[in-house]
Each structure stands twice: as C-alpha cells, then as structure tokens.
Design an enzyme around this catalytic site. Structure first.
Site, PDB file in Angstrom:
ATOM      1  NE  ARG A  45     -34.883  -7.193   5.533  1.00  0.00           N
ATOM      2  CZ  ARG A  45     -35.996  -7.646   6.116  1.00  0.00           C
ATOM      3  NH1 ARG A  45     -36.030  -7.803   7.432  1.00  0.00           N
ATOM      4  NH2 ARG A  45     -37.046  -7.962   5.403  1.00  0.00           N
ATOM      5  CG  PHE A  81     -37.340  -5.311  13.884  1.00  0.00           C
ATOM      6  CD1 PHE A  81     -38.594  -4.718  13.962  1.00  0.00           C
ATOM      7  CD2 PHE A  81     -37.243  -6.680  14.102  1.00  0.00           C
ATOM      8  CE1 PHE A  81     -39.725  -5.462  14.258  1.00  0.00           C
ATOM      9  CE2 PHE A  81     -38.371  -7.434  14.389  1.00  0.00           C
ATOM     10  CZ  PHE A  81     -39.615  -6.832  14.472  1.00  0.00           C
ATOM     11  CG  PHE A 141     -41.252  -3.246   7.417  1.00  0.00           C
ATOM     12  CD1 PHE A 141     -42.185  -3.628   8.366  1.00  0.00           C
ATOM     13  CD2 PHE A 141     -40.397  -4.230   6.925  1.00  0.00           C
ATOM     14  CE1 PHE A 141     -42.276  -4.936   8.819  1.00  0.00           C
ATOM     15  CE2 PHE A 141     -40.467  -5.546   7.366  1.00  0.00           C
ATOM     16  CZ  PHE A 141     -41.409  -5.891   8.322  1.00  0.00           C
ATOM     17  CG  LEU A 148     -43.986  -7.831  12.253  1.00  0.00           C
ATOM     18  CD1 LEU A 148     -42.810  -6.863  12.290  1.00  0.00           C
ATOM     19  CD2 LEU A 148     -43.633  -9.058  11.415  1.00  0.00           C
ATOM     20  CG  ASN A 156     -37.882 -14.580  15.231  1.00  0.00           C
ATOM     21  OD1 ASN A 156     -38.400 -14.697  14.120  1.00  0.00           O
ATOM     22  ND2 ASN A 156     -38.585 -14.221  16.303  1.00  0.00           N
ATOM     23  CG  HIS A 196     -40.764 -10.711  15.020  1.00  0.00           C
ATOM     24  ND1 HIS A 196     -39.470 -11.112  14.747  1.00  0.00           N
ATOM     25  CD2 HIS A 196     -41.513 -11.072  13.936  1.00  0.00           C
ATOM     26  CE1 HIS A 196     -39.424 -11.667  13.546  1.00  0.00           C
ATOM     27  NE2 HIS A 196     -40.656 -11.662  13.030  1.00  0.00           N
ATOM     28  CD  GLN A 243     -33.238  -7.561  10.585  1.00  0.00           C
ATOM     29  OE1 GLN A 243     -34.119  -7.446   9.720  1.00  0.00           O
ATOM     30  NE2 GLN A 243     -32.703  -8.719  10.912  1.00  0.00           N
TER      31      GLN A 243
END
Length: 286
Positions: free
Chosen positions: A148, A228, A153, A237, A216, A248, A156
C-alpha cells in the site's frame, strides 16, 4: 530298651534342656532362618567375666569401625576428558533471538528501489521494537512487498501475504498466533491468538515525516508485523491526538536514504498498490 519309633531317653532330656535354656533367656538358640549353615548349639555358651567382657566389647567396636571405614566408598576424581564430555552432553536451553545492546538500534532496509536506514527507539518503545527486531532477525520481512503506497501520506509494509504482490489478501496478515518474542528490556512476551502485541502508548512521539509507525485495524491491541513510513506529518494519527480515533505509536525514524523513501512514494499505483512491485530484499538489524 525303647520301643520301636521312640527316641532314647538321654536324647529327650538333652532336647528338653535346650528348650528350657531358650525360655530362660540365657543362651538364645540360633535357628536355620537366622544362620543358614549353622547348627543349633547343644550347650549354652559360658558367660565371660567382667574384665574379659569389656576387652572383647572393645575389640568388637574397633573391628566394626575398621569395617565401616573400609566399606565407605571414596570419591574418585573424574578425568578431565570425561568432565568435558559430560558438560558437552548437557542439554542447552534455546536462546531468544539477539536483542538490542544499545538505547537506539539501526535497521537497514534493502529494497528493489534502493536502501534506507532507520533508528529504532529501543529505549522508549521496548515492546514494539522488540517485536520488530525478533521478526527481522528471523527473516520474516525478507521477500515481502510494499502492498500500500499513497503519495503525500505513507508507505505500508510488513504483511506476510504480500509475498505475492498481487494477492488480494495483502494487508490482512501478521505473525504466527501465540508466538513468542523478547522485549528490548529482556522480558519474554507472547503474541495473542491473532499474532498481535499490546499497544504501547507511553511516549508522545508524533507521526512526523520519515517516522516508522505501527499499523493496526483501529481496534485495541491489533498491531502485529505491519508498519508504515510517514512521508508527511500525519499528526492526526498520533495516539495522543484526540481529533480522530486513529492511534498509531511511532517506534523509529529514517536517518539515511530518505530519497529512496520518496522514490517509492512516487511509484505508479493502482488501487494504492504499486503497479511495478517494490520488493523488500532484506531487513537487517545492526
């Protein structure tokens, strides 16, 4: 003259006398059960005088002590070769994977698009970093793919089902359920039945560019092997940020090769998955 079947009168008197002596307790009769090969004495032994009795008792005591000393086994020194062989034969307890020695350990990520390094916060995040180091030392991450990637951003990575970069299940896997790992403080811990570890919300480290953060599902204690790399400051986050429900925890930060991270971020994707798979060749703790 005795009749047929009768014993002589003299022998009868001798047997009676022996029985009487036994009853009086003067001369105990030794029966075959007490002494296998001996015959019962026909007359009682003479009683020794007082001086003779003491001397005889002393001799018996000395003889018993001598017999005990001779019968006592003496420890024999073991040969050096035999001792070494016995030490080698002792079963060795299995050791946990090598854990960090310093406060902050480095990790090297070798990818198909280049290499970058990150510093792990082993002193601040002992559970999360210990879990990551254990997996890395076992080669868990080697051969997996970034499943991902979203420009502006994050990147991942870490799902075992991403070994096939086109697998639709990529992003849903984790470590083996109930597997063990060791924290950076030396404490042994067990992952739950989903292969997840406990959330480590202890230090307020923000999701800044280049930081490594645990992925998660949003549920409590649902982090496992996936993480990530933030490419921008994703403050929302942070586990201590109340603007969203996302929580996170950060456990490291890229310290070298951020240009490689940027290159992966810009790779062409389809449904957030790189069109040209980006492979993690090897993850090494140094």
């Amino acid at each position: 003259m005795p009749r047929p079947g009768e014993r002589p009168a003299k022998k009868v008197r001798r047997i009676v006398r022996i029985v009487k002596i036994k009853k009086k307790g003067k001369a105990p009769v030794k029966l075959p059960s007490d002494l296998k090969a001996a015959k019962a004495p026909t007359t009682p032994p003479t009683k020794p005088q007082k001086g003779q009795q003491q001397q005889k008792q002393k001799q018996q005591n000395q003889q018993q002590q001598k017999q005990q000393q001779q019968a006592k086994p003496k420890p024999k020194p073991k040969p050096a070769a035999k001792q070494a062989k016995q030490q080698q034969a002792k079963p060795q307890t299995p050791q946990a994977p090598p854990q960090p020695k310093g406060n902050n350990d480095l990790v090297v990520f070798e990818t198909s698009m280049g290499t970058f390094k990150a510093k792990l916060y082993a002193d601040k995040m002992p559970i999360t970093v210990g879990n990551f180091i254990c997996l890395a030392n076992k080669g868990f991450y080697n051969g997996l793919h970034f499943h991902r990637v979203i420009s502006g951003f994050m990147l991942q990575f870490g799902c075992p089902k991403s070994r096939n970069p086109k697998s639709p299940a990529a992003g849903t896997g984790g470590p083996p359920p109930g597997s063990m790992f060791t924290t950076t403080t030396g404490k042994k811990m067990e992952r739950d039945r989903g292969g997840n570890i406990k959330d480590e919300f202890t230090h307020k480290i923000s999701n800044e560019p280049g930081t490594l953060s645990m992925a998660n599902t949003g549920a409590r204690n649902s982090g496992g092997s996936q993480f990530f790399v933030n490419t921008v400051h994703n403050k929302f986050l942070d586990w201590f940020d109340r603007s969203t429900e996302s929580r996170h925890p950060v456990f490291g930060k890229v310290c070298e090769g951020m240009n490689v991270v940027r290159a992966i971020e810009k790779t062409r994707t389809k449904n957030d998955c790189p069109v040209n798979p980006v492979k993690m060749i090897k993850v090494t703790i140094i």
